[in-house]
Write an enzyme that holds these catalytic residues in place. Structure first.
Site, PDB file in Angstrom:
ATOM      1  CB  CYS A  77      -1.004  -0.030   1.156  1.00 23.01           C
ATOM      2  SG  CYS A  77      -2.316   1.208   0.963  1.00 23.01           S
ATOM      3  CG  HIS A 179      -4.102  -3.353   2.732  1.00 23.89           C
ATOM      4  ND1 HIS A 179      -3.104  -2.909   3.574  1.00 23.89           N
ATOM      5  CD2 HIS A 179      -4.707  -2.247   2.251  1.00 23.89           C
ATOM      6  CE1 HIS A 179      -3.114  -1.590   3.606  1.00 23.89           C
ATOM      7  NE2 HIS A 179      -4.073  -1.160   2.804  1.00 23.89           N
ATOM      8  CD  GLU A 181      -2.214  -5.964   5.230  1.00 23.57           C
ATOM      9  OE1 GLU A 181      -2.445  -4.767   5.486  1.00 23.57           O
ATOM     10  OE2 GLU A 181      -1.648  -6.330   4.181  1.00 23.57           O
TER      11      GLU A 181
END
Length: 197
Positions: A77, A179, A181
């Site tokens: 990001c 992202h 994650e």
């Protein structure tokens, strides 16, 4: 394998740690130059604003450390955007690892598209080992108002307002605008891929 997450004044470090934990990997969060240089792999995450993040990196000499790294480095990001040459966000010169420019989304007059882009979007034209075992048009989670333009180092593309770089790669440096994650199984696979590069 030693894995370091670069500590600087940008959010989302905790969610990256949790995601790594889910795939059975431990990471050290540090801004120590030697620890970063000696790590096998480095993750450079970030949520926040470009100019204050770059100022923090420069004040601590982390900008030079990051540019000098020889091991695989993954920017996420804001981390990916800071690895580009320049960001329109507060007119910020960045690390220059990728020559791409980071620009503000400008939807056409009358468009219903909101800035920032928040939510799931598909990625396509996938290249390099970072994206192996990832299906074309897989959905990933994005939150950002600025984007890296398409360029020679684009390894994944997304459309929002216009096509732009969802991923970049140059030498040992990789970047993802979304992202991993927060991108469920697809993101988990990408983190595993990075750790096996």
């Amino acid at each position: 394998m030693s894995l370091v997450i670069v500590k600087y004044n940008a959010g989302n470090i905790q969610s990256v740690l949790y995601a790594l934990e889910r795939i059975g990997v431990e990471a050290v969060v540090t801004d120590d130059h030697e620890q970063i240089r000696q790590a096998d792999k480095v993750i450079f995450p970030g949520v926040g604003e470009a100019s204050s993040a770059m100022r923090y990196l420069k004040e601590r000499g982390l900008d030079e450390v990051l540019k000098s790294l020889q091991q695989p480095v993954l920017g996420i990001c804001l981390g990916m955007q800071l690895m580009c040459a320049y960001s329109e966000e507060n007119d910020t010169p960045c690390l220059g690892i990728f020559p791409e420019q980071v620009k503000l989304f400008k939807p056409a007059a009358g468009s219903t598209l909101k800035v920032p882009q928040i939510g799931w979007n598909s990625i396509y034209n996938l290249k390099t080992d970072l994206l192996k075992q990832t299906a074309e048009n897989s959905y990933c989670y994005f939150v950002h108002g600025y984007y890296a333009a398409l360029g020679d180092h684009t390894i994944a593309t997304t459309d929002y307002v216009q096509p732009y770089s969802a991923g970049l790669h140059r030498d040992n440096f990789y970047g993802l605008q979304f992202h991993p994650e927060k991108s469920a199984k697809v993101g988990e696979q990408l983190l595993k891929n990075f750790l096996s590069i």
